[in-house]
Motif scaffolding. Structure first.
Motif, short mmCIF file in Angstrom:
data_model
loop_
_atom_site.label_atom_id
_atom_site.label_comp_id
_atom_site.label_asym_id
_atom_site.label_seq_id
_atom_site.Cartn_x
_atom_site.Cartn_y
_atom_site.Cartn_z
N THR A 36 67.23 -33.72 -6.23
CA THR A 36 66.49 -34.02 -5.00
C THR A 36 65.01 -34.31 -5.24
OG1 THR A 36 66.02 -31.67 -4.61
CG2 THR A 36 68.07 -32.56 -3.68
N ARG A 37 64.61 -34.52 -6.49
CA ARG A 37 63.18 -34.71 -6.77
C ARG A 37 62.59 -35.92 -6.06
NH1 ARG A 37 62.93 -34.49 -13.20
NH2 ARG A 37 65.02 -35.40 -12.91
N GLU A 42 70.54 -38.87 -3.97
CA GLU A 42 70.25 -37.56 -4.56
C GLU A 42 71.28 -37.16 -5.61
OE1 GLU A 42 70.03 -34.94 -1.17
OE2 GLU A 42 67.87 -35.31 -0.93
N GLU A 81 57.18 -35.36 0.95
CA GLU A 81 55.81 -34.84 0.83
C GLU A 81 54.77 -35.93 1.09
OE1 GLU A 81 55.84 -33.21 -3.08
OE2 GLU A 81 56.80 -31.32 -2.46
N THR A 108 62.41 -35.34 -2.26
CA THR A 108 61.34 -34.37 -1.99
C THR A 108 59.98 -35.03 -2.10
OG1 THR A 108 62.69 -32.53 -2.80
CG2 THR A 108 60.30 -32.21 -2.75
N SER A 109 59.80 -35.88 -3.12
CA SER A 109 58.53 -36.59 -3.28
C SER A 109 58.24 -37.47 -2.07
CB SER A 109 58.56 -37.44 -4.55
OG SER A 109 57.41 -38.26 -4.65
N ARG A 126 65.48 -41.47 0.37
CA ARG A 126 65.67 -40.09 0.83
C ARG A 126 67.14 -39.68 0.85
NH1 ARG A 126 62.19 -39.25 6.23
NH2 ARG A 126 63.40 -41.06 6.85
#
Length: 403
Positions: free
Chosen positions: A273-274, A144, A281, A277-278, A141
């Motif tokens: 940031t993929r 990035e 979620e 973000t994954s 997290r």
């Protein structure tokens, strides 16, 4: 209504307890199923996590505890099984520290539905995802920053290039996956032939915690030594093993990470940031396991980061330049690849010859045994009075005919 393809994932893994659950959950979210996993003798808790996924029917799990650089053999078998046993349409051959994405906003499954039927496989760009250097915890997290540094900037920290492209390929019963998962025997489409909305990308997280990376370097060096195979002069894992031996690896580890401040945008990196973000979620799913929670635990920054950057500034660039020069000399003066090919051909011929000798020795032993049995049978037969009388009569008949 769009018919989405069945996309399988293969994964050969060893000692990736900090990231394995996140990897599986991410690719589930991308629509990949079935997921075929081979554990390569993990001892850090990775296999226990895989067993839980297997018991829940979420993955298909095999074991291959050999440490002989047999990735090509193992992944090829899984990729073929994806076709013959699971009816997959496409296969992604993934490493534990790779997170695959569609290049747009779609999932992988949605993207592959847009690939023309004529395409058998195509290249998937791989880029390292970086962040502040971490001693322990998770980086999924906080990393990035996508590494887009120039070749010169990479060479300065002991890396000769960005990671090699991966391949995504149609499921085929005769596919062969090369060592490293970066290619197959199937034809690769030209980049312009793949629609932009169908393209895939990989975010690679090779540098996680310092402890994890040092262990990986040591494991790689031992595996190559045990396998008898010759790594490339530029193999960064082997090069890092040397720096580990002389006490410089920790400084190289820190120097490869961007010096991220509160407002700084590090040179050579692009914000991406993929992955974070994954992870965010997936974290909201109430069924998430403790293993996934470990994958996104709070990171602990390197407490001696400033001192290690200073150490690298004094010696690192010189060591990196020396290592690259030595590698180039091996390529040019020793014709490395020709020498390696000749060595491997000789080893293969020797192995085949040894196998032939073993087979012939076995056949000779069988023949000896049969001959002994036959001699014993004839000896016993000649002791029989009727046979002896018949033999004498036959001899007498032969003498009579000669007259």
């Amino acid at each position: 209504m769009t018919q989405y393809p069945k996309v399988a994932m293969t994964l050969m893994v060893r000692d990736e307890v900090d990231i394995i659950a996140a990897n599986i959950e991410h690719h589930f979210a991308q629509g990949l199923s079935p997921i075929l996993v081979t554990d390569n003798g993990s001892v850090d808790g990775t296999r226990e996590i895989l067993v839980k996924y297997s018991d829940a029917g979420l993955i298909h799990l095999w074991d291959d505890p050999r440490h002989a650089k047999q990735q090509s053999e193992v992944v090829t078998a899984m990729a073929r099984s994806a076709c013959t046993d699971f009816g997959a349409d496409w296969v992604c051959n993934v490493d534990a520290d790779e997170f695959w994405f569609a290049s747009g906003q779609a999932t992988i499954v949605e993207a592959l539905a847009l690939v023309p039927e004529s395409i058998e496989s195509f290249a998937v760009r791989v880029r390292n995802l970086m962040g502040p250097p971490v001693e322990s915890g998770s980086v999924l997290r906080t990393h990035e920053w996508r590494d887009e540094r120039s070749r010169e900037e990479l060479l300065a920290v002991g890396l000769h290039a960005h990671p090699t492209d991966d391949r995504v390929h149609r499921a085929r019963a005769d596919v062969e996956v090369v060592q490293g998962n970066h290619d197959t025997n199937l034809p690769t489409a030209e980049p312009d032939d793949v629609p932009e909305e169908a393209r895939l990308e990989v975010l690679h997280v090779p540098y996680r915690t310092w402890k994890q990376y040092r262990r990986r370097v040591e494991t790689t060096a031992v595996a190559y030594a045990d396998s008898g195979k010759t790594p490339s002069p530029r193999h960064h894992g082997i090069r890092d093993a040397h720096w580990n031996d002389i006490g410089e690896l920790e400084a190289f580890f820190v120097a490869r990470h961007p010096a991220v401040g509160d407002t700084d945008e590090p040179t050579g990196f692009v914000r991406d940031t993929r992955l974070s973000t994954s992870m965010a979620e997936i974290e909201t799913d109430p069924r998430m396991s403790d293993a996934f929670a470990t994958s996104i635990s709070e990171p602990v920054r390197m407490p001696n980061e400033a001192a290690l950057r200073a150490q690298f500034d004094k010696r690192g660039p010189l060591l990196a330049e020396l290592a690259e020069t030595q590698a180039l000399l091996k390529y040019r003066e020793q014709d490395f690849y020709a020498t390696l090919a000749a060595k491997e051909e000789l080893e293969a011929s020797t192995t085949e010859l040894q196998a032939t000798c073993v087979r012939l020795e076995g056949e000779l032993e069988v023949t000896r045994h049969d001959l002994q049995n036959l001699t014993h049978f004839v000896g016993n037969l000649m002791k029989n009075p009727a046979v002896r009388g018949l033999s004498a009569a036959h001899a007498a008949l032969r003498r009579f005919r000669r007259r």
